[in-house]
Design a protein around this motif. Sequence first.
Motif, mmCIF file in Angstrom:
data_model
loop_
_atom_site.group_PDB
_atom_site.id
_atom_site.type_symbol
_atom_site.label_atom_id
_atom_site.label_comp_id
_atom_site.label_asym_id
_atom_site.label_seq_id
_atom_site.Cartn_x
_atom_site.Cartn_y
_atom_site.Cartn_z
ATOM 1 N N GLN A 1 0.802 -1.227 0.000
ATOM 2 C CA GLN A 1 0.000 0.000 0.000
ATOM 3 C C GLN A 1 0.832 1.273 0.000
ATOM 4 O O GLN A 1 0.297 2.362 -0.150
ATOM 5 N N THR B 1 3.527 7.253 2.371
ATOM 6 C CA THR B 1 2.445 8.148 2.810
ATOM 7 C C THR B 1 2.533 8.536 4.286
ATOM 8 O O THR B 1 2.207 9.656 4.644
ATOM 9 N N ARG C 1 -7.604 -0.069 7.624
ATOM 10 C CA ARG C 1 -7.559 0.580 8.927
ATOM 11 C C ARG C 1 -6.288 1.394 9.144
ATOM 12 O O ARG C 1 -6.201 2.172 10.100
ATOM 13 N N SER C 2 -5.290 1.228 8.260
ATOM 14 C CA SER C 2 -3.999 1.852 8.546
ATOM 15 C C SER C 2 -4.094 3.373 8.604
ATOM 16 O O SER C 2 -3.620 3.991 9.555
ATOM 17 N N THR D 1 -9.623 13.647 3.463
ATOM 18 C CA THR D 1 -8.366 14.305 3.090
ATOM 19 C C THR D 1 -7.475 13.316 2.357
ATOM 20 O O THR D 1 -7.264 12.195 2.827
ATOM 21 N N ILE E 1 -3.407 6.903 -4.100
ATOM 22 C CA ILE E 1 -4.857 6.626 -4.067
ATOM 23 C C ILE E 1 -5.296 6.079 -5.430
ATOM 24 O O ILE E 1 -6.015 5.079 -5.507
HETATM 25 O O1 CDP Z 1 -4.939 -0.256 5.708
HETATM 26 P P1 CDP Z 1 -4.478 -0.100 4.302
HETATM 27 O O2 CDP Z 1 -3.084 0.438 4.165
HETATM 28 O O3 CDP Z 1 -4.723 -1.313 3.462
HETATM 29 O O4 CDP Z 1 -5.470 0.971 3.593
HETATM 30 P P2 CDP Z 1 -5.562 2.546 3.636
HETATM 31 O O5 CDP Z 1 -5.466 3.064 5.018
HETATM 32 O O6 CDP Z 1 -6.807 2.868 2.887
HETATM 33 O O7 CDP Z 1 -4.307 3.075 2.825
HETATM 34 C C1 CDP Z 1 -3.890 2.627 1.557
HETATM 35 C C2 CDP Z 1 -2.858 3.602 1.005
HETATM 36 O O8 CDP Z 1 -3.525 4.792 0.526
HETATM 37 C C3 CDP Z 1 -1.854 4.080 2.060
HETATM 38 O O9 CDP Z 1 -0.594 4.304 1.505
HETATM 39 C C4 CDP Z 1 -2.481 5.378 2.492
HETATM 40 O O10 CDP Z 1 -1.648 6.216 3.190
HETATM 41 C C5 CDP Z 1 -3.037 5.942 1.188
HETATM 42 N N1 CDP Z 1 -4.157 6.879 1.473
HETATM 43 C C6 CDP Z 1 -4.069 8.218 1.116
HETATM 44 O O11 CDP Z 1 -3.094 8.621 0.476
HETATM 45 N N2 CDP Z 1 -5.075 9.094 1.482
HETATM 46 C C7 CDP Z 1 -6.179 8.665 2.148
HETATM 47 N N3 CDP Z 1 -7.151 9.490 2.507
HETATM 48 C C8 CDP Z 1 -6.296 7.290 2.468
HETATM 49 C C9 CDP Z 1 -5.249 6.422 2.130
#
Ligand code: CDP
Length: 804
Positions: free
Chosen positions: A527, A532, A568-569, A685, A692
């Motif tokens: 991911q 990020t 959830r990350s 955000t 993304i």
């Molecule tokens: O838990 P997991 O990493 O599978 O999923 P996530 O929290 O949706 O994040 C996936 C990737 O997308 C990560 O690198 C996040 O930091 C990025 N992301 C982002 O750039 N902006 C967001 N609002 C949500 C996620």
Amino acid sequence: NELAPISREDRVEKLKGLGHSRKRVEDVRFTQGKGNYVDDLKLPSMLYGDFVRSPYAHARVTSIDKSAALALPGVVAVLTAEDLAPLNLHWMPTLAGDKQMVLADGKVLFQGQEVAFVVANDRYVAADAVDLVVVEYEELPVVTDPFKALEPDAPVLREDLAGQTSGAHGERRHHNHIFLWEVGDKQATEEVIASAEVVAEEMVYYHRTHPCPLETCGCVASMDAVNGKLTIHGTFQAPHVVRTVASLLSGIEEHKIRVISPDIGGGFGNKVGVYPGYVCAIVASIVTGKPVKWIEDRMENLTATAFARDYWMKGRIAATKDGRITALSCHVTADHGAFDACADPTKFPAGFFSIVTGSYDIPVAYVGVDGVYTNKAPGGVAYRCSFRVTEAAYLIERMIEVLAIELGMDAAEVRAKNFIRKDQFPYQSALGWEYDSGDYHTAWNKALKAVGYEDLRREQAERVEAFKRGETRKLIGIGLTHFTEIVGAGPVKNCDILGMGMFDSCEIRIHPTGSAIARLGTISQGQGHATTFAQILASEIGLPADSITIEEGDTDTAPYGLGTYGSRSTPVAGAATAMAGRKIRAKAQMIAAYLLEVHDGDLEWDVDRFVVKGAPERFKTMAEIAYASYNQAIPGLEPGLEAVSYYDPPNMTYPFGAYVCVMEIDVDTGVADIRQFYALDDCGTRINPMIIEGQVHGGLTEAFAIAMGQEIAYDEIGNVKNATLMDFFLPTAWETPHYVTDFTETPSPHHPIGAKGVGESPNVGGVPAFSNAVHDAFRVFGLKQAHMPHDHWRIWKIAHDLGL
Ligand code: CDP
């Protein structure tokens, strides 16, 4: 020149913080073959394990003869349940409160079940020895249909549970029944349905499928008998939880266990559970005193590790004649296979399925889920979704289409009529969730405009006329979806895994020269966390993202966390990162005040520095402050600049999206060409727009696979019919459609930076969009419901059955 004044914009740009499409730092090693995966690990005198697996789906094991295998040069041991029983490790607890055989204990319950574990000094010798273990079976009747499993005279699958009338989730009403989980107001829902002007009813099946990460599951267990320390490298999506479970099962104190998740070649929920291979490798290492590697092959992965979906969902939706939804009722028959090994927060045996009211303001609703044992592999993981959200989104988005047919209305109009309005947020759903924020009408209108919805419908109608005149054999399907996800498990008060509350964590150390390392309780599987999370910190603490290392996955160094799955990350560990960054900044402010000889309150934060209010030439940059924190004695302050945050989110986050899929379907061949796919996502955000977009492309491709061909199918005697990549549909660049991505940005009001998750949204929204397009193409000819996956044969069959 450090001293040359640079503009505020340039300083922001230099940080590569929030909103910047920073290139993925991970890709330098991934694209050069320098990734470090579990199977890359080779330890001195390492042994290799391999499983003898059951060819039968239900059989009694009458004897196991290991002698020929043991006689093969290079074979060190052959473990069976008998060997594990004295250690009480022949069965293990599952995440869902059930127990599961580690090695067959008297009988086998699914094809591919682990029967014996061979350990040898060479991977190929181990495989040869597997063939030399002679196992005698006595076949038993097989049940692969959950409805048949609940018939009174169905064979008893779990003899170990004989006489137990209750399980981890309450009453069991049949020997193959696991639980009934209910949410909502059943009586009120029934009353509204009974007196409704219009009721649409349908059985919707979301078939059994399986995540297909590039790297299969595996581990290397290494017991250091001298120091009493066990190290386990493995493909774990939640390394700390694995450490806790390993300690509880083995009796080894937790500080003597180190779990390391190195690079993981994709997870998609497949690597959340605990598998017999891990237990056997650990036992074998303890017994032999040598490191033991176990890596499953692709067939083993598809046959035996955790599956996803397999939900039979009966939906009933009530509405007024003009299309206002008044109630929703769903009953699910959930096929859990031989053991209940679902990976869900403990109190949610059907995960977050109760998000099934979706994006709609439905006044009253009820959900009942019956879990059932069958002779299939255990699991029930969140394959790129947040604990059964994808099943829920599929059901509601199909029910909206079925309702539109019943009402004789356009499905886009039915949706718009029933969306939760912007002014209703925070919104309390009939099934108990508090949606944090949303603006569905704006997203929906943007999507319909972008695809030229009205023109598409006109073209579709003209095509139908041409079809009827015999001028074409191709129909057009327009698949609509507006989904709402629920991600970021979760508040500790209602979400736990094996009793561990679902918080997450971040620990930051700023080095004297103005660079930093941050360690998190999550673990990236592709991911891009290293990219990020550094961006979140860059914006919080004013050091460039390029000067911040992100480290995850080593329990000896990372703070305790619940891992990465269910998107959830960002909602949880991302929030912890921002909060830990804010602690750093608070201490930095005190240091800056001392250095500038002003009061804390006289300073304001400006991108990468603290500036004296009203005197912009007087400032201290974060890099200067970092150095001072180590080299100056500051009265009342400890040296150093470090912080840790354990974040318990006050609520989940609720990302949403509007997807439109346009298909051309050839009724004679069943071939469906995806002409257009538009995906609008709102994840609050946006940290990194490029990442993304990558997440959306990946999730949509998995959705395309699932909707259009991917499945784990069984025959009547429990043989898995598609356990190789010859038969299991994994789209390549050739089949994958082109996607157009778009966004709106509605921040989460409770997340420190307003971010919601996104990794799983495209899978959740994509499946109904593809499937609705297939259904929509045949709507005028009377099709209401056809089961996925919509492979060419099944699409041809729809056309054939409709007499086209
Ligand atoms: O838990 P997991 O990493 O599978 O999923 P996530 O929290 O949706 O994040 C996936 C990737 O997308 C990560 O690198 C996040 O930091 C990025 N992301 C982002 O750039 N902006 C967001 N609002 C949500 C996620």
